[in-house]
Design an enzyme around this catalytic site. Structure first.
Site, PDB file in Angstrom:
ATOM      1  N   TYR A 117      -2.769  -6.175  17.209  1.00 37.99           N
ATOM      2  CA  TYR A 117      -2.966  -5.382  15.994  1.00 37.99           C
ATOM      3  C   TYR A 117      -4.249  -4.547  16.102  1.00 37.99           C
ATOM      4  O   TYR A 117      -4.257  -3.348  15.798  1.00 37.99           O
ATOM      5  CB  TYR A 117      -3.035  -6.343  14.807  1.00 37.99           C
ATOM      6  CG  TYR A 117      -3.139  -5.694  13.443  1.00 37.99           C
ATOM      7  CD1 TYR A 117      -2.032  -5.088  12.845  1.00 37.99           C
ATOM      8  CD2 TYR A 117      -4.345  -5.712  12.731  1.00 37.99           C
ATOM      9  CE1 TYR A 117      -2.131  -4.523  11.572  1.00 37.99           C
ATOM     10  CE2 TYR A 117      -4.453  -5.149  11.465  1.00 37.99           C
ATOM     11  CZ  TYR A 117      -3.336  -4.564  10.887  1.00 37.99           C
ATOM     12  OH  TYR A 117      -3.437  -3.999   9.634  1.00 37.99           O
TER      13      TYR A 117
ATOM     14  N   ILE B 181       0.839  -1.204   0.000  1.00 38.35           N
ATOM     15  CA  ILE B 181       0.000   0.000   0.000  1.00 38.35           C
ATOM     16  C   ILE B 181       0.875   1.255   0.000  1.00 38.35           C
ATOM     17  O   ILE B 181       0.578   2.235  -0.694  1.00 38.35           O
ATOM     18  CB  ILE B 181      -0.951  -0.034   1.223  1.00 38.35           C
ATOM     19  CG1 ILE B 181      -1.944  -1.197   1.072  1.00 38.35           C
ATOM     20  CG2 ILE B 181      -1.687   1.289   1.387  1.00 38.35           C
ATOM     21  CD1 ILE B 181      -2.822  -1.460   2.290  1.00 38.35           C
TER      22      ILE B 181
ATOM     23  N   ALA C 270       3.323   2.747   7.543  1.00 39.60           N
ATOM     24  CA  ALA C 270       4.113   1.581   7.989  1.00 39.60           C
ATOM     25  C   ALA C 270       3.352   0.859   9.094  1.00 39.60           C
ATOM     26  O   ALA C 270       2.796   1.490  10.001  1.00 39.60           O
ATOM     27  CB  ALA C 270       5.475   2.028   8.507  1.00 39.60           C
TER      28      ALA C 270
ATOM     29  N   ASN D  52      -1.403 -17.374  23.546  1.00 35.67           N
ATOM     30  CA  ASN D  52      -0.159 -17.882  22.951  1.00 35.67           C
ATOM     31  C   ASN D  52       0.824 -16.780  22.589  1.00 35.67           C
ATOM     32  O   ASN D  52       1.908 -17.063  22.071  1.00 35.67           O
ATOM     33  CB  ASN D  52      -0.479 -18.659  21.666  1.00 35.67           C
ATOM     34  CG  ASN D  52      -1.200 -19.952  21.972  1.00 35.67           C
ATOM     35  OD1 ASN D  52      -0.940 -20.566  23.006  1.00 35.67           O
ATOM     36  ND2 ASN D  52      -2.113 -20.348  21.108  1.00 35.67           N
TER      37      ASN D  52
HETATM   38  P1  NAD Z   1       3.355  -4.485   3.980  1.00 39.30           P
HETATM   39  O1  NAD Z   1       3.851  -5.387   5.043  1.00 39.30           O
HETATM   40  O2  NAD Z   1       3.363  -4.972   2.570  1.00 39.30           O
HETATM   41  O3  NAD Z   1       4.113  -3.070   4.047  1.00 39.30           O
HETATM   42  C1  NAD Z   1       4.396  -2.421   5.261  1.00 39.30           C
HETATM   43  C2  NAD Z   1       5.679  -1.655   5.086  1.00 39.30           C
HETATM   44  O4  NAD Z   1       5.968  -0.999   6.328  1.00 39.30           O
HETATM   45  C3  NAD Z   1       6.868  -2.578   4.757  1.00 39.30           C
HETATM   46  O5  NAD Z   1       7.558  -2.092   3.639  1.00 39.30           O
HETATM   47  C4  NAD Z   1       7.695  -2.522   6.017  1.00 39.30           C
HETATM   48  O6  NAD Z   1       9.086  -2.671   5.792  1.00 39.30           O
HETATM   49  C5  NAD Z   1       7.361  -1.121   6.550  1.00 39.30           C
HETATM   50  N1  NAD Z   1       7.689  -1.032   7.968  1.00 39.30           N
HETATM   51  C6  NAD Z   1       7.346  -1.905   8.933  1.00 39.30           C
HETATM   52  N2  NAD Z   1       7.917  -1.534  10.094  1.00 39.30           N
HETATM   53  C7  NAD Z   1       8.632  -0.414   9.859  1.00 39.30           C
HETATM   54  C8  NAD Z   1       9.452   0.416  10.658  1.00 39.30           C
HETATM   55  N3  NAD Z   1       9.668   0.145  11.955  1.00 39.30           N
HETATM   56  N4  NAD Z   1      10.037   1.487  10.083  1.00 39.30           N
HETATM   57  C9  NAD Z   1       9.836   1.761   8.778  1.00 39.30           C
HETATM   58  N5  NAD Z   1       9.075   1.003   7.966  1.00 39.30           N
HETATM   59  C10 NAD Z   1       8.472  -0.080   8.494  1.00 39.30           C
HETATM   60  O7  NAD Z   1       1.863  -4.080   4.419  1.00 39.30           O
HETATM   61  P2  NAD Z   1       0.661  -3.471   3.563  1.00 39.30           P
HETATM   62  O8  NAD Z   1      -0.311  -4.556   3.332  1.00 39.30           O
HETATM   63  O9  NAD Z   1       1.137  -2.644   2.439  1.00 39.30           O
HETATM   64  O10 NAD Z   1       0.008  -2.541   4.698  1.00 39.30           O
HETATM   65  C11 NAD Z   1       0.290  -1.145   4.834  1.00 39.30           C
HETATM   66  C12 NAD Z   1      -0.553  -0.602   5.969  1.00 39.30           C
HETATM   67  O11 NAD Z   1      -1.930  -0.913   5.738  1.00 39.30           O
HETATM   68  C13 NAD Z   1      -0.208  -1.213   7.324  1.00 39.30           C
HETATM   69  O12 NAD Z   1      -0.302  -0.209   8.318  1.00 39.30           O
HETATM   70  C14 NAD Z   1      -1.285  -2.254   7.518  1.00 39.30           C
HETATM   71  O13 NAD Z   1      -1.510  -2.529   8.871  1.00 39.30           O
HETATM   72  C15 NAD Z   1      -2.476  -1.573   6.865  1.00 39.30           C
HETATM   73  N6  NAD Z   1      -3.525  -2.487   6.405  1.00 39.30           N
HETATM   74  C16 NAD Z   1      -3.319  -3.374   5.401  1.00 39.30           C
HETATM   75  C17 NAD Z   1      -4.370  -4.191   4.982  1.00 39.30           C
HETATM   76  C18 NAD Z   1      -4.238  -5.180   3.856  1.00 39.30           C
HETATM   77  O14 NAD Z   1      -5.234  -5.834   3.525  1.00 39.30           O
HETATM   78  N7  NAD Z   1      -3.095  -5.303   3.220  1.00 39.30           N
HETATM   79  C19 NAD Z   1      -5.622  -4.116   5.616  1.00 39.30           C
HETATM   80  C20 NAD Z   1      -5.778  -3.206   6.651  1.00 39.30           C
HETATM   81  C21 NAD Z   1      -4.735  -2.379   7.029  1.00 39.30           C
END
Ligand code: NAD
Length: 469
Positions: A375, A242, A311, A321
């Site tokens: 989460y 995203i 992020a 668990n």
């Molecule tokens: P993803 O895991 O593909 O990407 C997350 C990115 O955040 C990664 O590139 C990771 O390296 C970076 N990141 C994590 N910890 C970090 C840190 N400490 N410092 C800097 N960067 C960091 O996840 P995504 O699916 O693209 O999700 C993006 C956001 O959307 C997240 O906040 C996630 O919780 C939220 N989200 C996603 C979904 C989904 O269906 N994919 C649904 C609801 C919410």
């Protein structure tokens, strides 16, 4: 990850089979491409004699280059439209429906008593079969909390039930939203209407959005195709999923994008940054030094205009668990870090006046989910932070909003076991998952300089998922 059931159901014989078996039939959603008009088709306008927003709507539709039609209930739309120099006509003839339209807009601001709700029946009964696929329906009302009588507040609150039911009933990938427009906030409506009426909002449905008076100066972009031109934007977690889509869509809208991710993701971060002609910033935002390092980076740029807290991490286990460090790391990265960074940037004047903060929550934070106590707590905390910070930040001319994605096709959801993944994809009114672009488009609307009247909102990008609905 591709959705093979969607491909099957939209193929000629797959379509026939899904019809015969009564299986969900997702449509390929229309998505925005640069250069498209806001609405591809006519907008049919309805309302009552006391609808208050008609002059403002006429101006906005004129600015969008839209063509409108008046429902028989609202002949005075013709006058408002003509006054604004807007192309318009009448829809239908006597009791016969008129042409198919791309959008319905009903101005319900004039409703002050539930006995007047019949006007809604008349409009939607007449027009429900006349909306094209991927059409848009908007109901505009007054925020119940600011209504002057109990009866007015009651009927305005009742609009939520209508909106959410229409979003389930209309099918054909038609989305429906309710926008509560505060008194005197009609000049702040345009960016919201442009978003909600266009294919940019393709995966947003059944949302209740509040538009109030602008928290800073009223801004109309010189070019609506590039509302972020000249804006300095930080996107966290931008190396993939995203976050990468947010960087790409923001660059398309004219922003100068700083892409941040952890040092371990440096290669893909560099790729995204060069694709968007932006800059890469490798940093672990969870480290204690991160807030001050970001303040220094922002001040060196003369201040940032937008920060997108995207992020996030998951470390799923049932609470019995769950290891302590799973709990602590999720709360730290997804929530406490955002709080620390916001405080540091605002306290040190590292965000410019009129800045926008957009946070990424999740429908897990709204509905809860097995194995996600950490989460869901963090993402519900994001909602709490946005709602409680909004009035404080308004004093600095800053808005803060959140998006709450549902099932979005990314590496995160590709890792979900098959049965849960299929359930997540289908259990919504559009019978499919969203794309990262859908979340990014929603964030761009909230980040726009023209969205100064939108603050404290949490907008789900979930196709009306049944989770937490
Ligand atoms: P993803 O895991 O593909 O990407 C997350 C990115 O955040 C990664 O590139 C990771 O390296 C970076 N990141 C994590 N910890 C970090 C840190 N400490 N410092 C800097 N960067 C960091 O996840 P995504 O699916 O693209 O999700 C993006 C956001 O959307 C997240 O906040 C996630 O919780 C939220 N989200 C996603 C979904 C989904 O269906 N994919 C649904 C609801 C919410």
């Amino acid at each position: 990850m591709s959705d093979s059931y969607l491909n099957f159901a939209t193929s000629p014989w797959g379509g026939k089979l899904t019809d015969t078996l009564g299986l969900p039939k997702p449509l390929v959603l229309e998505r925005y491409e640069a250069g498209q008009p806001v609405v591809r088709g006519s907008i049919l306008v309805g309302g009552t004699t006391d609808s208050a927003l008609l002059p403002a709507l006429a101006q906005i539709f004129k600015s969008m280059g839209a063509h409108t039609l008046a429902h028989r209930q609202l002949p005075h739309w013709m006058g408002a439209a003509n006054h604004a120099g807007l192309m318009t006509g009448r829809w239908g003839h006597e009791d016969q429906p008129g042409e198919k339209v791309k959008a319905l807009v009903f101005d319900a601001t004039g409703l002050t008593d539930s006995t007047q709700a019949h006007a809604l029946y008349q409009f939607f009964h007449d027009t429900a079969r006349s909306i094209l696929s991927c059409g848009r329906v908007l109901v505009l009302g007054r925020p119940p909390e600011s209504c002057s009588t109990v009866r007015q507040a009651t009927v305005q609150r009742a609009l939520e039930g209508l909106t959410r039911s229409l979003a389930k009933e209309l099918k054909k990938a038609i989305t429906v939203q309710l926008v509560y427009v505060a008194e005197q906030a009609q000049d702040e409506l345009e960016s919201t209407l442009r978003f909600l009426l266009s294919p940019r909002s393709t995966y947003v449905s059944a949302q209740v959005i509040r538009v109030g008076q602008v928290v800073d100066t009223h801004t109309i972009p010189a070019d609506w195709a590039q509302p972020l031109a000249g804006k300095k934007v930080l996107v966290t977690g931008a190396s993939r999923g995203i976050g990468a889509a947010i960087a790409q869509v923001m660059a398309r809208e004219g922003a100068d994008v700083i892409c941040l991710d952890v040092p371990q993701a440096q290669d893909s971060l560099n790729d995204i940054a060069s694709q968007v002609a932006g800059r890469a910033l490798a940093m672990d935002i969870g480290s204690p030094e991160a807030p001050q390092a970001l303040v220094q980076a922002a001040l060196a740029d003369g201040g940032w205009d937008v920060i997108v807290h995207n992020a996030g991490i998951t470390r799923d286990k049932t609470i019995a668990n769950m290891k302590e460090h799973f709990w602590d790391s999720v709360i730290n990265i997804n929530l406490s870090t955002q709080e620390r960074i916001n405080e540091a940037l605002v306290d040190n004047g590292a965000l410019r006046r009129g800045a926008r903060i957009v946070c990424v929550s999740s429908i897990s934070g709204i509905a809860g989910n097995v194995g996600q106590t950490n989460y869901a707590l963090s993402k519900a905390g994001v909602v709490g932070m946005v709602q409680s910070l909004a009035p404080h930040l308004a004093k600095h001319g800053i808005t803060i909003n959140a998006v709450a994605p549902g099932f979005i096709e990314t590496a995160m959801t590709a890792a979900v076991p098959f049965a849960m993944r299929e359930a997540g994809r289908r259990m919504n009114s559009l019978s499919q998952g969203g794309l990262p672009q859908d979340v990014a488009e929603t964030i761009c609307w909230l980040a726009s300089p023209a969205s100064g009247g939108v603050t404290g909102n949490v907008v789900r990008v979930c196709g009306q998922s049944i989770m937490g609905a």
